[in-house]
Design a protein around this motif. Sequence first.
Motif, PDB file in Angstrom:
ATOM      1  N   SER A 255       0.835  -1.200   0.000  1.00  0.00           N
ATOM      2  CA  SER A 255       0.000   0.000   0.000  1.00  0.00           C
ATOM      3  C   SER A 255       0.871   1.253   0.000  1.00  0.00           C
ATOM      4  N   ALA A 256       0.257   2.400  -0.298  1.00  0.00           N
ATOM      5  CA  ALA A 256       0.988   3.669  -0.283  1.00  0.00           C
ATOM      6  C   ALA A 256       1.558   3.950   1.102  1.00  0.00           C
ATOM      7  N   ARG A 257       0.851   3.538   2.133  1.00  0.00           N
ATOM      8  CA  ARG A 257       1.338   3.749   3.498  1.00  0.00           C
ATOM      9  C   ARG A 257       2.663   3.022   3.714  1.00  0.00           C
ATOM     10  N   MET A 258       2.720   1.773   3.284  1.00  0.00           N
ATOM     11  CA  MET A 258       3.941   1.000   3.462  1.00  0.00           C
ATOM     12  C   MET A 258       5.054   1.476   2.530  1.00  0.00           C
ATOM     13  N   TRP A 259       4.660   1.934   1.324  1.00  0.00           N
ATOM     14  CA  TRP A 259       5.677   2.493   0.423  1.00  0.00           C
ATOM     15  C   TRP A 259       6.308   3.739   1.036  1.00  0.00           C
ATOM     16  N   ALA A 260       5.488   4.605   1.620  1.00  0.00           N
ATOM     17  CA  ALA A 260       6.026   5.821   2.231  1.00  0.00           C
ATOM     18  C   ALA A 260       7.006   5.486   3.353  1.00  0.00           C
ATOM     19  N   GLN A 261       6.650   4.501   4.168  1.00  0.00           N
ATOM     20  CA  GLN A 261       7.524   4.077   5.261  1.00  0.00           C
ATOM     21  C   GLN A 261       8.824   3.481   4.723  1.00  0.00           C
ATOM     22  N   THR A 262       8.701   2.662   3.693  1.00  0.00           N
ATOM     23  CA  THR A 262       9.885   2.032   3.103  1.00  0.00           C
ATOM     24  C   THR A 262      10.812   3.069   2.482  1.00  0.00           C
ATOM     25  N   ILE A 263      10.251   4.000   1.726  1.00  0.00           N
ATOM     26  CA  ILE A 263      11.062   5.038   1.086  1.00  0.00           C
ATOM     27  C   ILE A 263      11.777   5.877   2.136  1.00  0.00           C
ATOM     28  N   LYS A 264      11.054   6.237   3.190  1.00  0.00           N
ATOM     29  CA  LYS A 264      11.657   7.032   4.265  1.00  0.00           C
ATOM     30  C   LYS A 264      12.834   6.291   4.896  1.00  0.00           C
ATOM     31  N   HIS A 265      12.653   5.001   5.104  1.00  0.00           N
ATOM     32  CA  HIS A 265      13.699   4.188   5.723  1.00  0.00           C
ATOM     33  C   HIS A 265      14.916   4.087   4.809  1.00  0.00           C
ATOM     34  N   VAL A 266      14.688   3.747   3.545  1.00  0.00           N
ATOM     35  CA  VAL A 266      15.800   3.561   2.610  1.00  0.00           C
ATOM     36  C   VAL A 266      16.528   4.881   2.353  1.00  0.00           C
ATOM     37  N   ALA A 267      15.780   5.975   2.282  1.00  0.00           N
ATOM     38  CA  ALA A 267      16.400   7.288   2.070  1.00  0.00           C
ATOM     39  C   ALA A 267      17.270   7.711   3.237  1.00  0.00           C
ATOM     40  N   SER A 268      17.067   7.120   4.393  1.00  0.00           N
ATOM     41  CA  SER A 268      17.824   7.471   5.598  1.00  0.00           C
ATOM     42  C   SER A 268      19.080   6.633   5.795  1.00  0.00           C
ATOM     43  N   LEU A 269      19.289   5.622   4.942  1.00  0.00           N
ATOM     44  CA  LEU A 269      20.472   4.777   5.059  1.00  0.00           C
ATOM     45  C   LEU A 269      21.706   5.538   4.584  1.00  0.00           C
ATOM     46  N   PRO A 270      22.887   5.206   5.106  1.00  0.00           N
ATOM     47  CA  PRO A 270      24.090   5.941   4.714  1.00  0.00           C
ATOM     48  C   PRO A 270      24.644   5.566   3.345  1.00  0.00           C
ATOM     49  N   GLN A 271      24.171   4.475   2.754  1.00  0.00           N
ATOM     50  CA  GLN A 271      24.704   4.043   1.462  1.00  0.00           C
ATOM     51  C   GLN A 271      24.121   4.891   0.323  1.00  0.00           C
ATOM     52  N   LYS A 272      24.978   5.313  -0.579  1.00  0.00           N
ATOM     53  CA  LYS A 272      24.583   6.162  -1.705  1.00  0.00           C
ATOM     54  C   LYS A 272      23.540   5.492  -2.583  1.00  0.00           C
TER      55      LYS A 272
END
Length: 448
Positions: free
Chosen positions: A200-217
């Motif tokens: 769902s869009a809710r889970m996509w938003a959470q996933t994107i936020k998490h991945v965008a916060s990782l230190p890997q480029k």
Amino acid sequence: MKVTGLAIVPPETAANEAQVTPELLASVLARYSRSNEGIDTIMSKVDLKNADKSIDRILKFVDYGHASIGGLTGGIAVAIDDVSMWLAFKLFEVSQMCDGQESSTRYIAMDPQNIPTPDEIGMPVDLAEEWLSVISEGFDCYNKEYDRLDKVAEADSSVVRAPEGTPEKVLARMRKNFALDRARYFIPLATKTNLALVMSARMWAQTIKHVASLPQKEAQVVAELIRAEVAKFAPRLVKHSKAEKSFQKQALEEHNRSLDLLKSCLSIENLEDEVWVDVANSMPPFLGESQSIGNALKYRANRYGYCGTAIRRMRVSFAWNNMAIAELRDLNRHRTGHRYTPCIQAGFYLAPETDRDTFRPFLERQKALLAKLMDRGEPAYIYGLMLGSQTPFEHSTHADKFIYEAELRTGLGAHYRYAEHLSKALSEFYKQVPDAREWVVEGTAEPE
């Protein structure tokens, strides 16, 4: 890399039903929860030709938070091409309510051309040439060992443990899989793969936020690409998917703890099996459990059967000290509960049929590269790992989900190493829940 959204259209049998976008679906269902008018009445007020106007009007009226609305969009499917196996692993780890698939190592090109460039993953410039050399040698080792094992299986089919009377076509595939699955430990974790996720869009938003916060480029780049694609389906509901302080700080702390652990245990030797299982079965005094373990399990015809409350209420945490990333990629996709790994190299697993001494010079060079990246605190250290790299892995869930995983991963045709890991976990589980032994169908994984 490339990120592609896949729009779902109704089949012919549903052609006359109202056709709504994910956000219009979410807004209509949100309005539905604030009304007793019924869905037909609500839909009669929706202008399907001007969905955006209807969405904004409904969302303004119902005063819902974006997160709860985002869960009503239905599954948004996104295909993600040409990302590293590490990033695919991480996407599955943080998307704990997704459905998805990833390319099997049996169908991926094992070639130095099938990796990201050093710049794409943030590899330090002065180590880029050494990294590329180690990666290339990893593929060479893989292809060399695959060819050898393929000849072994061709010369003696008994090594694949095929039942008597197996058709030649099936036997040929089993011989290939025997070699592929045992050579795969030399595959670099940087190897490109493809995956598709539906949520769902809710889970996509959470996933994107998490991945965008990782230190890997690489993670930060793919987060932007996914956000842009999901925004085509639910633009309002992914606005809140940017990197956020709590995610960034926790990701950095986990990265630093992983490096500290790696510094204390970096090794290329095989790490002997150690498994830990903890069963928590306490119940509130006002809601005890009267069902026996046998009655909770005995009615199942197979692993898809339904367990009783005595099993469904039981919490189980299980962990291995030495999960090779080759196996971890699959076990990490069991979506229930929480999975955690520092993703390090505490040892290096090779199949019993592989002579470690033959490949020791490569392993020493791979270890030396990891040590350099580790000492610098580089997030790109993970691209120096191989599928044979052994790391601790923990999964916390409930007993019914644990039993399903154990039966699946020891069952007919399961990979031999899955079977070893889950069989040992079951042994520890039985020590704490002995009445389950009679009803759990532990397999032998034969034939693979």
